[in-house]
Design a protein around this motif. Structure first.
Motif, PDB file in Angstrom:
ATOM      1  N   ALA A  25       9.786 -20.611 -22.210  1.00  0.00           N
ATOM      2  CA  ALA A  25       9.188 -21.726 -22.953  1.00  0.00           C
ATOM      3  C   ALA A  25       7.738 -21.374 -23.238  1.00  0.00           C
ATOM      4  N   TYR A  26       7.338 -21.614 -24.478  1.00  0.00           N
ATOM      5  CA  TYR A  26       5.948 -21.367 -24.871  1.00  0.00           C
ATOM      6  C   TYR A  26       5.272 -22.708 -25.125  1.00  0.00           C
ATOM      7  N   LEU A  33       3.310 -18.534 -21.634  1.00  0.00           N
ATOM      8  CA  LEU A  33       4.710 -18.229 -21.880  1.00  0.00           C
ATOM      9  C   LEU A  33       5.385 -18.242 -20.515  1.00  0.00           C
ATOM     10  N   LYS A  34       6.208 -19.267 -20.270  1.00  0.00           N
ATOM     11  CA  LYS A  34       6.726 -19.528 -18.936  1.00  0.00           C
ATOM     12  C   LYS A  34       8.213 -19.208 -18.825  1.00  0.00           C
ATOM     13  N   TRP A  67      -1.263 -16.373 -24.505  1.00  0.00           N
ATOM     14  CA  TRP A  67      -0.577 -15.780 -25.653  1.00  0.00           C
ATOM     15  C   TRP A  67      -0.838 -16.637 -26.886  1.00  0.00           C
ATOM     16  N   ASP A  68      -1.146 -15.990 -27.981  1.00  0.00           N
ATOM     17  CA  ASP A  68      -1.373 -16.692 -29.242  1.00  0.00           C
ATOM     18  C   ASP A  68      -0.227 -16.325 -30.178  1.00  0.00           C
TER      19      ASP A  68
END
Length: 83
Positions: A25-26, A33-34, A67-68
């Motif tokens: 999941a983001y 970012l998990k 994170w982008d």
């Protein structure tokens, strides 16, 4: 192909039917970012002189975990859309 995690906590590309495959999941607000099953986050780590994605305890203050995503689609991306 799917993203999994090996025994060393390194993110790897693997076949989707393997047990090491994870759901991710983001969160665009936290930029984390998990990994859903264990609640850990993806971080950039230097291992043996090269950079790899490693799964570690989440820390929103660690720049290596931020994170982008410029092409984010909540329903998921097909493998050919990742490049």
């Amino acid at each position: 192909m799917c993203i999994g995690v090996n025994n060393q906590g390194i993110a790897v590309v693997t076949h989707c039917g393997e047990s090491r495959v994870r759901q991710w999941a983001y969160d665009p607000k936290t930029k984390l970012l998990k990994e859903m099953s264990k609640g850990r986050c993806v971080s950039v780590a230097e291992i043996n002189g090269s950079f790899k994605a490693k799964v570690v305890k989440c820390d929103s203050k660690d720049e290596n975990q931020l994170w982008d995503m410029t092409f984010y689609k909540k329903s998921g991306l097909k493998f050919n859309q990742l490049v």
